[in-house]
Design an enzyme around this catalytic site. Sequence first.
Site, mmCIF file in Angstrom:
data_model
loop_
_atom_site.group_PDB
_atom_site.id
_atom_site.type_symbol
_atom_site.label_atom_id
_atom_site.label_comp_id
_atom_site.label_asym_id
_atom_site.label_seq_id
_atom_site.Cartn_x
_atom_site.Cartn_y
_atom_site.Cartn_z
ATOM 1 N N CYS A 137 0.837 -1.205 0.000
ATOM 2 C CA CYS A 137 0.000 0.000 0.000
ATOM 3 C C CYS A 137 0.870 1.252 0.000
ATOM 4 O O CYS A 137 1.303 1.722 1.052
ATOM 5 C CB CYS A 137 -0.930 0.001 1.200
ATOM 6 S SG CYS A 137 -1.960 1.471 1.252
ATOM 7 N N CYS A 140 -0.558 4.178 1.982
ATOM 8 C CA CYS A 140 -0.470 4.080 3.449
ATOM 9 C C CYS A 140 0.969 4.298 3.921
ATOM 10 O O CYS A 140 1.191 4.913 4.959
ATOM 11 C CB CYS A 140 -0.886 2.704 3.936
ATOM 12 S SG CYS A 140 -2.255 1.979 3.090
ATOM 13 N N ASP A 141 1.930 3.750 3.208
ATOM 14 C CA ASP A 141 3.288 3.640 3.756
ATOM 15 C C ASP A 141 4.348 4.496 3.055
ATOM 16 O O ASP A 141 5.483 4.561 3.523
ATOM 17 C CB ASP A 141 3.724 2.166 3.724
ATOM 18 C CG ASP A 141 2.794 1.307 4.571
ATOM 19 O OD1 ASP A 141 2.294 1.815 5.587
ATOM 20 O OD2 ASP A 141 2.559 0.143 4.201
#
Length: 321
Positions: A137, A140-141
């Site tokens: 992701c 997200c990261d």
Amino acid sequence: MENKTYDSIIIGSGPSGTTAAIYGARADMKVLVVAGNPPGGQLTTTTDVENFPGFPEGIMGPELVNKFRLQAERFGAEFVNENVTGVFGSFEQGFVVKTEAGDEYYGKTVILATGASARYLGLESETRLRGKGVSACATCDGFFFKNKEIAVVGGGDSAMEESTFLTKFASKVHVLVRKDKDSMKASKIMQNRALHNPKIEFHFNTEVLEVLGDDSVSGLRLKNNETGEESKLMVQGLFLAIGHTPNTSFIADLIEVDSVGYAVVKERTKSSVPGIFVAGDVSDHRYRQAITAAGAGCMALLDAEKFLVESGVKSEVAPSW
Ligand code: NDP
């Protein structure tokens, strides 16, 4: 006692599930969305969505999916952020939807809108370092890789989109494609965006043999599948963008799924079991777009409603405008 019986239980809260909920609630049906935990589906891990009509400036994926939900709630659809562990029963007996939290909900119909989950390579070292530099992701990261050198695996649109997005943070992004340049799955426009980005370097015919590092990713052991030559690439992050697996494991004993696990659609949005309808990426391996998933959610709900009427359960099909 709280009434947990619904005209339709919608499993999944991405574009297909929430659109089904909007149509169901507006048709005066009692609908429950078992939204998953975390809810929202794949759009919550996307950045800019530029191809959903109605947003000429683009919109962030999480914001879009939140708007879908608010719209469904406005008309009375109920949501619970729980994961489903099993669906049992039949139209004649009624369907029981069981969740991880130990709850049971009863549905006259079920709409399966659970989408698909990110795939991993399946390496032991990749599993060990998941969350320690290995991620599927980028949204997200990506933030955690400021000024670091990282790699993205994949040659589809997701890999192009994510590698381009990751250049906002990383000092350099290596894209590892197992095929050659001309065989990449990605659309030309997305390929060109990535190919012309000065912070992105492509490695074709390249496979990952091992993710290196003890507590965090320190590099990759790679193999050129044309020459057989092995090499090391010193990166601090690895992002997987190699496609998705449909989320049907909890229902595969009840409905027919194909060899990959995609729900089989018999006619329009009908699954192999009367009363269970299917919408979105959980059965669609071709289009896989937010807009097609939303359209499918609408179709599934209309089919479920018609099915209830034809079965004598709901007296009248409500106008859908
Ligand atoms: P795709 O299935 O399109 O591509 C997957 C890629 O990963 C392929 O290059 C595939 O290689 C590679 N791959 C699969 N397994 C492995 C493996 N084990 N090791 C190495 N490489 C592997 O998936 P995407 O997620 O990219 O896209 C899914 C759908 O979503 C597509 O329809 C796409 O167009 C759409 N999409 C649209 C976006 C947009 O318009 N903004 C953004 C993102 C996705 P191979 O070709 O060899 O199989």
